[in-house]
Design a protein around this motif. Sequence first.
Motif, PDB file in Angstrom:
ATOM      1  N   PRO A  69      12.424  42.764 -14.148  1.00 51.13           N
ATOM      2  CA  PRO A  69      11.989  43.478 -12.963  1.00 51.13           C
ATOM      3  C   PRO A  69      10.541  43.913 -13.107  1.00 51.13           C
ATOM      4  O   PRO A  69      10.133  44.408 -14.151  1.00 51.13           O
ATOM      5  N   CYS A 128       7.223  45.897 -11.006  1.00 58.15           N
ATOM      6  CA  CYS A 128       6.696  46.605  -9.857  1.00 58.15           C
ATOM      7  C   CYS A 128       5.433  47.315 -10.296  1.00 58.15           C
ATOM      8  O   CYS A 128       5.125  47.405 -11.470  1.00 58.15           O
ATOM      9  N   ALA A 149       6.628  52.223 -12.346  1.00 57.60           N
ATOM     10  CA  ALA A 149       7.940  52.116 -12.972  1.00 57.60           C
ATOM     11  C   ALA A 149       8.948  53.115 -12.397  1.00 57.60           C
ATOM     12  O   ALA A 149      10.133  52.820 -12.346  1.00 57.60           O
ATOM     13  N   VAL A 163      11.398  51.897  -9.639  1.00 59.12           N
ATOM     14  CA  VAL A 163      12.380  50.938 -10.146  1.00 59.12           C
ATOM     15  C   VAL A 163      13.494  51.665 -10.882  1.00 59.12           C
ATOM     16  O   VAL A 163      14.675  51.404 -10.661  1.00 59.12           O
ATOM     17  N   TRP A 164      13.131  52.600 -11.776  1.00 57.22           N
ATOM     18  CA  TRP A 164      14.154  53.329 -12.529  1.00 57.22           C
ATOM     19  C   TRP A 164      15.007  54.184 -11.608  1.00 57.22           C
ATOM     20  O   TRP A 164      16.213  54.308 -11.810  1.00 57.22           O
ATOM     21  N   ALA A 181      17.340  51.803  -9.769  1.00 56.60           N
ATOM     22  CA  ALA A 181      18.328  51.272 -10.716  1.00 56.60           C
ATOM     23  C   ALA A 181      19.383  52.319 -11.056  1.00 56.60           C
ATOM     24  O   ALA A 181      20.576  52.000 -11.154  1.00 56.60           O
ATOM     25  N   LEU A 237      20.744  47.776  -3.288  1.00 53.43           N
ATOM     26  CA  LEU A 237      19.295  47.864  -3.480  1.00 53.43           C
ATOM     27  C   LEU A 237      18.540  47.563  -2.202  1.00 53.43           C
ATOM     28  O   LEU A 237      17.596  48.275  -1.835  1.00 53.43           O
ATOM     29  N   ALA A 259       9.123  49.188  -4.815  1.00 49.30           N
ATOM     30  CA  ALA A 259       9.852  48.508  -5.882  1.00 49.30           C
ATOM     31  C   ALA A 259      10.071  47.053  -5.484  1.00 49.30           C
ATOM     32  O   ALA A 259      10.749  46.769  -4.511  1.00 49.30           O
ATOM     33  N   LEU A 305      11.759  43.789  -6.945  1.00 49.55           N
ATOM     34  CA  LEU A 305      12.747  43.599  -8.005  1.00 49.55           C
ATOM     35  C   LEU A 305      13.234  42.160  -8.098  1.00 49.55           C
ATOM     36  O   LEU A 305      13.271  41.440  -7.115  1.00 49.55           O
TER      37      LEU A 305
END
Length: 194
Positions: free
Chosen positions: A3, A5, A8, A11-12, A15, A42, A55, A57
Amino acid sequence: MLPLCRWAAPVWGAAAMVSSHLELHKYSTGRQARVVTAMTLLKSHLFRYQGHVSAALILGGVDLHGPHLFTIFPHGSTDALPYATMGSGSLNAMAVFEAGYKDDMSREEAMALAARAIRSGVYNDLGSGSNIDLCIISGSGVEYLRNHEYLQGKTYARQFPVKYAPGTAPVLKEKVTLSQVAVIEGVESMETDN
């Protein structure tokens, strides 16, 4: 793949949200969730924020229907392809995949192709990193190959502490001050109301 982007944290955050939803789904149904379920969660999350989550992904996984690979764009649209790239070096990596991909590749061939694609992205883009990490997803689990290749190693070893020869830098102004310190020896008892 991996992944990517620009930041970060989005994204975290996404997720973690999807992971918790998938765990709840597993507990309520008693079955593992499908990869398309994670993709739908998502894409719905990203669509809700209309690209402001930032993001981009790549989602991969294996479920009862076999392996899946999806790209999920910041505004919530998705695509399913046999290979995918995202991030600042993605155009270079995509060119390598388009030239070298074939169906039914062996694990070693796929790893070499992915490493070549990442290497192309790193060497032709200033925003990319300096090493290659691979993530291999199969029916038996996930294998992370951190630092699979170092592309741009350090060319020097820094000495600690750094020692400069006297006279290396000119002194423009010098001011020395001394402060007085009072030392009191002995113990005084504190007054208390008894």
